[in-house]
Structures are given as C-alpha cells and as structure tokens.
Design an enzyme around this catalytic site. Structure first.
Site, PDB file in Angstrom:
ATOM      1  N   PHE A   1      10.795   5.370   4.018  1.00 25.97           N
ATOM      2  CA  PHE A   1      11.925   5.716   3.485  1.00 25.97           C
ATOM      3  C   PHE A   1      13.163   6.222   4.030  1.00 25.97           C
ATOM      4  O   PHE A   1      14.111   6.128   3.567  1.00 25.97           O
ATOM      5  CB  PHE A   1      11.625   7.010   2.339  1.00 25.97           C
ATOM      6  CG  PHE A   1      11.182   8.295   2.935  1.00 25.97           C
ATOM      7  CD1 PHE A   1      12.392   9.097   3.169  1.00 25.97           C
ATOM      8  CD2 PHE A   1       9.733   8.679   3.407  1.00 25.97           C
ATOM      9  CE1 PHE A   1      11.985  10.390   3.884  1.00 25.97           C
ATOM     10  CE2 PHE A   1       9.722   9.910   3.937  1.00 25.97           C
ATOM     11  CZ  PHE A   1      10.812  10.852   4.334  1.00 25.97           C
TER      12      PHE A   1
ATOM     13  N   LYS B   1       7.509  -5.018   2.142  1.00 24.77           N
ATOM     14  CA  LYS B   1       7.357  -4.052   1.385  1.00 24.77           C
ATOM     15  C   LYS B   1       7.785  -2.756   1.686  1.00 24.77           C
ATOM     16  O   LYS B   1       7.375  -2.035   2.562  1.00 24.77           O
ATOM     17  CB  LYS B   1       5.569  -3.785   1.235  1.00 24.77           C
ATOM     18  CG  LYS B   1       4.979  -3.295  -0.029  1.00 24.77           C
ATOM     19  CD  LYS B   1       5.503  -1.865  -0.485  1.00 24.77           C
ATOM     20  CE  LYS B   1       4.980  -0.818   0.620  1.00 24.77           C
ATOM     21  NZ  LYS B   1       5.576   0.529  -0.067  1.00 24.77           N
TER      22      LYS B   1
ATOM     23  N   GLU C   1       8.662   2.870  -1.673  1.00 26.53           N
ATOM     24  CA  GLU C   1       8.874   2.924  -3.309  1.00 26.53           C
ATOM     25  C   GLU C   1       9.678   4.152  -3.599  1.00 26.53           C
ATOM     26  O   GLU C   1      10.155   4.301  -4.702  1.00 26.53           O
ATOM     27  CB  GLU C   1       7.754   3.014  -3.986  1.00 26.53           C
ATOM     28  CG  GLU C   1       6.955   4.231  -3.716  1.00 26.53           C
ATOM     29  CD  GLU C   1       5.872   4.372  -2.542  1.00 26.53           C
ATOM     30  OE1 GLU C   1       4.987   5.112  -2.583  1.00 26.53           O
ATOM     31  OE2 GLU C   1       6.273   3.344  -1.850  1.00 26.53           O
TER      32      GLU C   1
ATOM     33  N   SER D   1       4.191   7.180   9.280  1.00 27.50           N
ATOM     34  CA  SER D   1       3.700   8.376   9.946  1.00 27.50           C
ATOM     35  C   SER D   1       2.284   7.682  10.932  1.00 27.50           C
ATOM     36  O   SER D   1       1.755   6.894  10.759  1.00 27.50           O
ATOM     37  CB  SER D   1       3.020   9.467   8.955  1.00 27.50           C
ATOM     38  OG  SER D   1       1.837   8.846   8.072  1.00 27.50           O
TER      39      SER D   1
ATOM     40  N   CYS E   1      12.199   9.610  12.970  1.00 32.01           N
ATOM     41  CA  CYS E   1      11.141   9.782  13.859  1.00 32.01           C
ATOM     42  C   CYS E   1      11.842  10.003  15.290  1.00 32.01           C
ATOM     43  O   CYS E   1      10.997  10.342  16.252  1.00 32.01           O
ATOM     44  CB  CYS E   1      10.416   8.493  13.951  1.00 32.01           C
ATOM     45  SG  CYS E   1      11.168   6.985  14.497  1.00 32.01           S
TER      46      CYS E   1
ATOM     47  N   GLU F   1       4.294  16.957  12.685  1.00 32.25           N
ATOM     48  CA  GLU F   1       5.692  16.371  12.594  1.00 32.25           C
ATOM     49  C   GLU F   1       6.184  16.774  11.350  1.00 32.25           C
ATOM     50  O   GLU F   1       5.898  16.241  10.196  1.00 32.25           O
ATOM     51  CB  GLU F   1       5.691  14.780  12.514  1.00 32.25           C
ATOM     52  CG  GLU F   1       6.858  14.110  12.329  1.00 32.25           C
ATOM     53  CD  GLU F   1       6.868  12.546  12.341  1.00 32.25           C
ATOM     54  OE1 GLU F   1       7.739  11.752  12.652  1.00 32.25           O
ATOM     55  OE2 GLU F   1       5.728  12.101  11.855  1.00 32.25           O
TER      56      GLU F   1
END
Length: 499
Positions: free
Chosen positions: A149, A173, A176, A226, A281, A382
C-alpha cells in the site's frame, strides 16, 4: 460510491465474487470507494488472458515493445498530477511526496525503454573447428506482481515495465487499501498501445494472492511487503515451482560519528524518518549516535521535528499526511505509549495529534524516542510509522556491531567526514544498500534495489540488472555448420577437438 473493478484482457471487468473491500480517505476516515476482491476463478481469468497474450507478445520484436514503452512514458509524464492525486486520495501522502513516487517509478519505465541493450546476448566464434557458441536471454511467460500500500504506483512500476519489455505478460495484484493508481496505470498502458492481456490488474486479498502463488501458468512472482508475508510468498511460490523475488521489511539504521556535520545529520534523520509518515521500507527508523555527540544530535532532531506541518495530503502547506488506516495508526501509537516502560526517554510523543476539521482522520504526530534499548518493542519491530528511535554507542565498532546484529539488512547509512571510516563501513556493514552522508540510499533505476538477511527472500534484487535477469532465463546455443566445400565427414564418437 466509487467502485474499483479488475482490469483483464484490456478492459474493465466487474467483480463477480460478491466480496468487496472498503477504501478510505485517510485524511477524513470516510469510506470513499469499494474495491472488488477476486475469487480464485477471477484470478484464473486474468492469468488466462495473460497466457493468451503471451503467444504473440512473447515473440514480438524489441522495436515494437520499446515503441509502446516510449509512448507509455510520455503518457505517464503527462498524467503525473493525476496519478499523484489518486495516491493522495487513497494513501494520504502529501502531493509533493506522491509526485516523487511517480518520478521514481518513471525511472524504471525509462530503463525499460532502453531494454534493447540489456537483452543483448554473447557470441564466441570458433571455439572448436567451425563451432560457435552463443548465449541469449528469453522471456519466462506469465509473471505476477504483488505490491504494497505504501507506494501504490512506484512499486508496480518497479515490476511490470521491465517484465513486459523482456517479453513477458503480467498480472498485478496491488494492495486493496489503495487500488485506484494501479488501474489508471493499466489504462494508460492500453492507451499507449499495449496489446490486450499483456498487463492485467486483479484486486483481492489472501484468496487472490494464494491463487497466483499456486497457479500452474504463473512462472514467477515479485513481491514487496512485510517480512512475514515475504517469507510466506517465497516458501509457497517456490514450493509450486516458481521463480521468486520477495522483498521484506526493514529496520534501517543511521550511524552518526562524532566528526559528522550534525546539522546535516539532523536534517537527514528528520526527512528519512518522518517522510511519507514513515510508511516506507527505506525509512531511517533507528539512529545510532556515538555518545559524545548524542545529546546535541537529539536536540537538533527534536527542534526540526517540532516544525513539521501535518495535515491533509492535498493541502499545499502539509509536509506529512495521515497513516493509511485507523488500525495501523493505533498500532503505531502503542510503540510510543509503551516506550517509557521499556526504558526509553520519550522526547516527542505524537500520539495525541489531531487536525482541526479532520478529527476522524488517521492522524499521528512525530515521535522521538531516545536511549532506546535493543530488546524493546520499538526497536525490534518494523513500526512503519513516524517514530524515530535513537540508540547510543561508545565507538564505531560498537555501533557497527549493533547494526549487524539486526535480523534485517535492507538499507543503512553513515554520517561522517572521515573517508576511511566510511570505506570501512560500506565494506563491513551487513546490508544490501548503503548511504554515505545519504540517509535513504534507494539506488537509481539502472542499479538494483534489495536488502540482505530477513529483508529479502530469493536470489534477485528488483529492477536494474537483477530485474532483467529475474524476468528472463539464459540459453546457450552451440552451432556447427560444415563448410560448403566439404562432403560427408562421417560419424565421430569422440569429444570435439578444440585444436
């Protein structure tokens, strides 16, 4: 309410599973959009469309591919603001940050435009008597990308432009949580002339992900997200015979030595820790300060952090926006509210922050934690939010050992005026990307991006040379043609004679 459907075979395809996901405006907390969540059958339809398109795209000329990519690059450039507006509306980042995301994605499109040189093979002539050997690279087939995201335009553009330039077809993909940018990218690709089915977008949750990971017609999977999910993606896709590059999480450290320019280091720490609300990240989430300058550095960071303007991403004065969801905001806050009990000094506590007129938004202020211990939750996890931890070390060696003890190895940085110390650090630190007086060492497009240890699962980094190699496979061809003047030479059961 706006509805986001799938993009399959060059057109919008309405969701048929009956499952929908909410998409919120992070600045207001209001649900503005519903996104279709695909069933396994809908994923199969997207893969089938890609497989059908591969029959012709896989044998298309490099000239055809690159001409389309050049037109695509021009359309993306013309629609920078439109793409950025979609990012701000669904992710929440400020418009200038969203524009930066688009610019970094465009770097990889530009790399794909020049794919002709990346796909050149090799030839060795006369390796034996009238024997030549050539090495070529060929496409894989249908490949898939599963993206996060936090960069809903940039990370997809790190994947599919190179993949399709190499002759593959692609099923994306996206997250969402902010699906609209992906559809718009696909629509622009179609406008540029990309044939139907070469790029497909299917939205969904774990059902869609698992369908891609196990689909027999998907040859490779790229992932950014992640570490726990990266590990799952790698294990599942590999078990199903697929090539995988799965980029995981990070805990990026910035080592500040006593001779560093502390004003520059403080500026870098604030921009790298709090930019994009810390939802990246490559964020610097841990500053390792040599004790002799730690107090002064913390004061400088605090002074700068207190001046950052937080507000809606579409407000030109905002420098940081909200977090993506309320649940994520609440999780980030727990690391700050629990920090003192685990031994940290809470220099700044942003958990009570709100914005007038937008009280239901997913707001959190900037938090700064000093004297953080390596066994605390704020250091080990994280956080993926605007929380900066400061740890202290007595020497360079102690700071380096602290960094190398982390299970993550994505990116790191050192701030110093000492070239010898910087050289030692870049060779001794255990991380895939290193900055020297540069806080977020994200490589330019023609160098590859990726970490070490629990930050990467698979053998290939993303984009650059590694990206091209990931989306192609090598083939070596050995050829012998008899000289026209020779007649039949008979059977020879021995090894080829090299002399």
């Amino acid at each position: 309410m706006k509805t986001v459907n799938h993009w399959i075979g060059g057109k919008t395809v309405e969701g048929a599973s009956g499952n929908w996901g909410p998409v919120t405006d992070p600045a207001t907390g209001a649900v503005t959009t519903q996104v279709a969540l695909a069933s396994a059958e809908e994923v199969d339809a997207a893969v089938s469309a890609a497989k059908e398109a591969y029959a012709t795209w896989g044998t298309s000329s490099l000239a055809q591919r690159t001409s389309i990519l050049f037109r695509y690059r021009a359309l993306l450039d013309a629609h920078r603001d439109d793409i950025a507006a979609l990012i701000t509306a669904e992710h929440g980042k400020v418009h200038s940050d969203a524009l930066g995301e688009v610019a970094r994605g465009l770097e990889i499109v530009e790399l794909a435009c020049g794919i002709t040189t990346q796909l050149k093979g090799e030839l060795s002539t006369q390796v034996s008597n009238r024997v030549d050997v050539s090495a070529i690279r060929q496409s894989l087939g249908v490949v898939a990308g599963i993206t996060p995201f936090n960069f809903p335009a940039m990370v997809p553009m790190w994947m599919f432009p190179l993949a399709i330039a190499c002759g593959n077809t692609f099923v994306l993909k996206p997250s969402e949580k902010d699906p609209s940018p992906a559809n718009f990218l696909a629509e622009l690709a179609a406008e540029a002339g990309l044939p139907d089915g070469v790029l497909n977008v299917v939205h969904g949750d774990k059902v869609a992900v698992d369908a891609l990971l196990t689909h027999p017609d998907v040859a490779a999977v790229s992932f950014v997200g992640s570490t726990p999910i990266a590990r799952y993606i790698h294990a599942t896709a590999s078990a199903n015979g697929k090539r995988v590059q799965a980029l995981g999480g990070a805990k990026n450290h910035m080592l500040v030595l006593p001779d560093a320019d502390l004003d520059a280091a403080a500026d870098a720490a604030v921009s790298a820790a709090y930019g994009s609300a810390g939802e990246r990240c490559m964020a610097i989430s841990a500053v390792v300060a040599i004790s002799s300058i730690a107090d002064e550095l913390v004061d400088k960071i605090r002074e700068r952090a207190e001046k950052i303007k937080i507000g809606p991403g579409n407000d030109p004065v905002s420098e940081m926006g909200p977090l993506i969801t309320k649940a994520h905001r609440d999780k980030v806050a727990t690391y700050v509210t629990g920090a003192a009990a685990q031994g940290a000094d809470v220099v700044l506590d942003g958990t009570g922050y709100t914005v007038d007129g937008f009280e239901d938004g997913h707001w959190i202020g900037l938090s700064l934690l000093d004297k953080v211990s390596t066994d605390s939750d704020a250091y080990r996890d994280e956080i993926f939010g605007p929380v900066l931890c400061v740890l202290r070390a007595e020497t360079y060696e102690e700071g380096l050992a602290l960094i190398n003890a982390s299970p993550y190895g994505n990116g790191t940085a050192i701030f110093t005026r000492d070239g010898g110390a910087a050289r030692r650090f870049q060779l001794e630190v255990e991380a895939g990307m290193v900055g020297v007086n540069v806080p977020i060492p994200v490589p330019v497009g023609y160098h590859s991006f990726g970490g070490w240890k629990d930050s990467l699962f698979g053998d290939h980094h993303i984009y650059g040379n590694d990206g091209v190699h990931f989306y192609t496979r090598g083939k070596v061809v050995t050829t012998r043609w008899p000289d026209p003047s020779e007649g039949h030479i008979g059977v020879d059961l021995g090894f080829p004679r090299n002399h």
